[in-house]
Motif scaffolding. Sequence first.
Motif, PDB file in Angstrom:
ATOM      1  N   VAL A  79       7.597  -4.192  10.078  1.00 25.95           N
ATOM      2  CA  VAL A  79       6.564  -4.771   9.227  1.00 25.95           C
ATOM      3  C   VAL A  79       6.854  -4.411   7.774  1.00 25.95           C
ATOM      4  O   VAL A  79       7.126  -3.260   7.452  1.00 25.95           O
ATOM      5  N   THR A  80       6.782  -5.414   6.903  1.00 28.12           N
ATOM      6  CA  THR A  80       7.064  -5.212   5.481  1.00 28.12           C
ATOM      7  C   THR A  80       5.857  -5.584   4.643  1.00 28.12           C
ATOM      8  O   THR A  80       5.036  -6.402   5.053  1.00 28.12           O
ATOM      9  N   GLY A  81       5.784  -4.988   3.481  1.00 27.95           N
ATOM     10  CA  GLY A  81       4.782  -5.352   2.488  1.00 27.95           C
ATOM     11  C   GLY A  81       3.457  -4.652   2.648  1.00 27.95           C
ATOM     12  O   GLY A  81       3.147  -4.111   3.705  1.00 27.95           O
ATOM     13  N   PRO A  82       2.665  -4.665   1.576  1.00 24.06           N
ATOM     14  CA  PRO A  82       1.286  -4.202   1.722  1.00 24.06           C
ATOM     15  C   PRO A  82       0.546  -5.291   2.495  1.00 24.06           C
ATOM     16  O   PRO A  82       0.812  -6.472   2.313  1.00 24.06           O
ATOM     17  N   VAL A  83      -0.344  -4.915   3.363  1.00 26.84           N
ATOM     18  CA  VAL A  83      -1.026  -5.916   4.187  1.00 26.84           C
ATOM     19  C   VAL A  83      -2.060  -6.642   3.336  1.00 26.84           C
ATOM     20  O   VAL A  83      -3.036  -6.043   2.896  1.00 26.84           O
ATOM     21  N   SER A  84      -1.815  -7.926   3.104  1.00 23.62           N
ATOM     22  CA  SER A  84      -2.787  -8.716   2.339  1.00 23.62           C
ATOM     23  C   SER A  84      -3.990  -8.988   3.228  1.00 23.62           C
ATOM     24  O   SER A  84      -3.903  -8.976   4.453  1.00 23.62           O
ATOM     25  N   ARG A  85      -5.132  -9.219   2.624  1.00 19.77           N
ATOM     26  CA  ARG A  85      -6.362  -9.483   3.397  1.00 19.77           C
ATOM     27  C   ARG A  85      -6.193 -10.707   4.298  1.00 19.77           C
ATOM     28  O   ARG A  85      -6.743 -10.759   5.383  1.00 19.77           O
ATOM     29  N   HIS A  86      -5.391 -11.673   3.854  1.00 15.96           N
ATOM     30  CA  HIS A  86      -5.162 -12.873   4.648  1.00 15.96           C
ATOM     31  C   HIS A  86      -4.287 -12.593   5.865  1.00 15.96           C
ATOM     32  O   HIS A  86      -4.351 -13.338   6.837  1.00 15.96           O
ATOM     33  N   ILE A  90       8.471  -0.862   6.732  1.00 19.29           N
ATOM     34  CA  ILE A  90       9.642  -0.959   5.868  1.00 19.29           C
ATOM     35  C   ILE A  90       9.208  -1.067   4.414  1.00 19.29           C
ATOM     36  O   ILE A  90       8.356  -1.880   4.065  1.00 19.29           O
ATOM     37  N   GLY A  91       9.818  -0.257   3.552  1.00 17.71           N
ATOM     38  CA  GLY A  91       9.604  -0.337   2.111  1.00 17.71           C
ATOM     39  C   GLY A  91       8.435   0.505   1.628  1.00 17.71           C
ATOM     40  O   GLY A  91       7.568   0.912   2.401  1.00 17.71           O
ATOM     41  N   ASP A  92       8.425   0.751   0.320  1.00 20.36           N
ATOM     42  CA  ASP A  92       7.353   1.537  -0.285  1.00 20.36           C
ATOM     43  C   ASP A  92       5.992   0.885  -0.084  1.00 20.36           C
ATOM     44  O   ASP A  92       4.991   1.573   0.149  1.00 20.36           O
ATOM     45  N   CYS A  93       5.939  -0.436  -0.165  1.00 18.32           N
ATOM     46  CA  CYS A  93       4.665  -1.136   0.007  1.00 18.32           C
ATOM     47  C   CYS A  93       4.123  -0.954   1.417  1.00 18.32           C
ATOM     48  O   CYS A  93       2.921  -0.783   1.607  1.00 18.32           O
ATOM     49  N   GLY A  94       4.995  -0.985   2.404  1.00 19.42           N
ATOM     50  CA  GLY A  94       4.568  -0.798   3.782  1.00 19.42           C
ATOM     51  C   GLY A  94       4.190   0.639   4.083  1.00 19.42           C
ATOM     52  O   GLY A  94       3.321   0.899   4.914  1.00 19.42           O
ATOM     53  N   CYS A  95       4.835   1.573   3.399  1.00 21.02           N
ATOM     54  CA  CYS A  95       4.579   3.002   3.654  1.00 21.02           C
ATOM     55  C   CYS A  95       3.318   3.508   2.979  1.00 21.02           C
ATOM     56  O   CYS A  95       2.557   4.275   3.567  1.00 21.02           O
ATOM     57  N   ASP A  96       3.096   3.110   1.716  1.00 18.75           N
ATOM     58  CA  ASP A  96       1.950   3.662   0.991  1.00 18.75           C
ATOM     59  C   ASP A  96       1.231   2.646   0.092  1.00 18.75           C
ATOM     60  O   ASP A  96       0.413   3.031  -0.734  1.00 18.75           O
ATOM     61  N   GLY A  97       1.531   1.384   0.270  1.00 17.68           N
ATOM     62  CA  GLY A  97       0.892   0.357  -0.561  1.00 17.68           C
ATOM     63  C   GLY A  97       1.705  -0.022  -1.780  1.00 17.68           C
ATOM     64  O   GLY A  97       1.448  -1.044  -2.405  1.00 17.68           O
ATOM     65  N   GLY A  98       2.674   0.808  -2.156  1.00 17.54           N
ATOM     66  CA  GLY A  98       3.555   0.513  -3.285  1.00 17.54           C
ATOM     67  C   GLY A  98       2.802   0.269  -4.576  1.00 17.54           C
ATOM     68  O   GLY A  98       1.765   0.872  -4.825  1.00 17.54           O
ATOM     69  N   ILE A  99       3.320  -0.628  -5.384  1.00 17.98           N
ATOM     70  CA  ILE A  99       2.687  -0.926  -6.667  1.00 17.98           C
ATOM     71  C   ILE A  99       1.394  -1.712  -6.497  1.00 17.98           C
ATOM     72  O   ILE A  99       0.579  -1.784  -7.399  1.00 17.98           O
ATOM     73  N   ASP A 104       4.789   4.137  13.738  1.00 22.74           N
ATOM     74  CA  ASP A 104       5.587   5.217  14.310  1.00 22.74           C
ATOM     75  C   ASP A 104       6.534   5.830  13.294  1.00 22.74           C
ATOM     76  O   ASP A 104       6.703   7.039  13.242  1.00 22.74           O
ATOM     77  N   VAL A 105       7.188   4.986  12.484  1.00 18.48           N
ATOM     78  CA  VAL A 105       8.167   5.455  11.496  1.00 18.48           C
ATOM     79  C   VAL A 105       7.988   4.669  10.206  1.00 18.48           C
ATOM     80  O   VAL A 105       7.786   3.456  10.238  1.00 18.48           O
ATOM     81  N   ALA A 106       8.055   5.359   9.083  1.00 18.57           N
ATOM     82  CA  ALA A 106       7.984   4.721   7.767  1.00 18.57           C
ATOM     83  C   ALA A 106       9.339   4.884   7.080  1.00 18.57           C
ATOM     84  O   ALA A 106       9.873   5.984   7.016  1.00 18.57           O
ATOM     85  N   VAL A 107       9.890   3.779   6.582  1.00 16.19           N
ATOM     86  CA  VAL A 107      11.177   3.783   5.887  1.00 16.19           C
ATOM     87  C   VAL A 107      10.910   3.476   4.416  1.00 16.19           C
ATOM     88  O   VAL A 107      10.709   2.322   4.052  1.00 16.19           O
ATOM     89  N   PRO A 108      10.892   4.505   3.545  1.00 16.19           N
ATOM     90  CA  PRO A 108      10.603   4.259   2.132  1.00 16.19           C
ATOM     91  C   PRO A 108      11.780   3.622   1.406  1.00 16.19           C
ATOM     92  O   PRO A 108      12.910   3.636   1.882  1.00 16.19           O
ATOM     93  N   GLY A 109      11.502   3.103   0.234  1.00 17.59           N
ATOM     94  CA  GLY A 109      12.521   2.482  -0.608  1.00 17.59           C
ATOM     95  C   GLY A 109      12.007   1.161  -1.127  1.00 17.59           C
ATOM     96  O   GLY A 109      11.164   0.527  -0.503  1.00 17.59           O
ATOM     97  N   CYS A 110      12.508   0.766  -2.274  1.00 19.68           N
ATOM     98  CA  CYS A 110      12.044  -0.485  -2.865  1.00 19.68           C
ATOM     99  C   CYS A 110      13.239  -1.310  -3.334  1.00 19.68           C
ATOM    100  O   CYS A 110      13.587  -1.261  -4.514  1.00 19.68           O
ATOM    101  N   PRO A 111      13.866  -2.051  -2.469  1.00 18.67           N
ATOM    102  CA  PRO A 111      13.770  -2.050  -1.015  1.00 18.67           C
ATOM    103  C   PRO A 111      14.690  -0.983  -0.421  1.00 18.67           C
ATOM    104  O   PRO A 111      15.620  -0.533  -1.082  1.00 18.67           O
TER     105      PRO A 111
END
Length: 175
Positions: free
Chosen positions: A90-97, A118-127, A145-152
Amino acid sequence: MYQILKQIVKTGIKTETPPQGDASLRVLEQRLQREILDVFGGALAIRMVDAGSCNGCELEIHAVNNAYYNLEGMGIKLVASPRHADLLLVTGPVSRHMEVALRRTYDATPEPKLVVAIGDCGCDGGIFGQGYASCGKIANVIPVDVAVPGCPPTPVAILQGILTAISRGHAPADT
């Protein structure tokens, strides 16, 4: 035209030497193949879900699927339906939609299931963080289960995240 041909003959063939194979990548691939064989009996099916990203992480996931990293050669395939998946990327911050769609995808994935953010947005919301249009990190909506940080994150980091997820087994762990 004659001048161009003369220059070509004079210069000769100028190409770069091909890059040497990365030994650490080969070790990672062998370990990943072993783990997939032990845990899943030979193949790992992954469903990729874009929950609202900028597509940077998707480009890196597609790079993992190219001939250099050879995802399919390791026994990993991307599937179109969560009903056939063992693992969700799963990638990205979860949009409400996408909140309901992501929950439905997670629910449709058969047990035991793994989730890799996957990515900073998926791990902590990113920017984007959490706000009126964003639920923030993936763990706010479904268990991760696992968070993979990085942008990207790099393709090797994505492979390492998949390996970490299947190495931990099927019990959800803290991110």
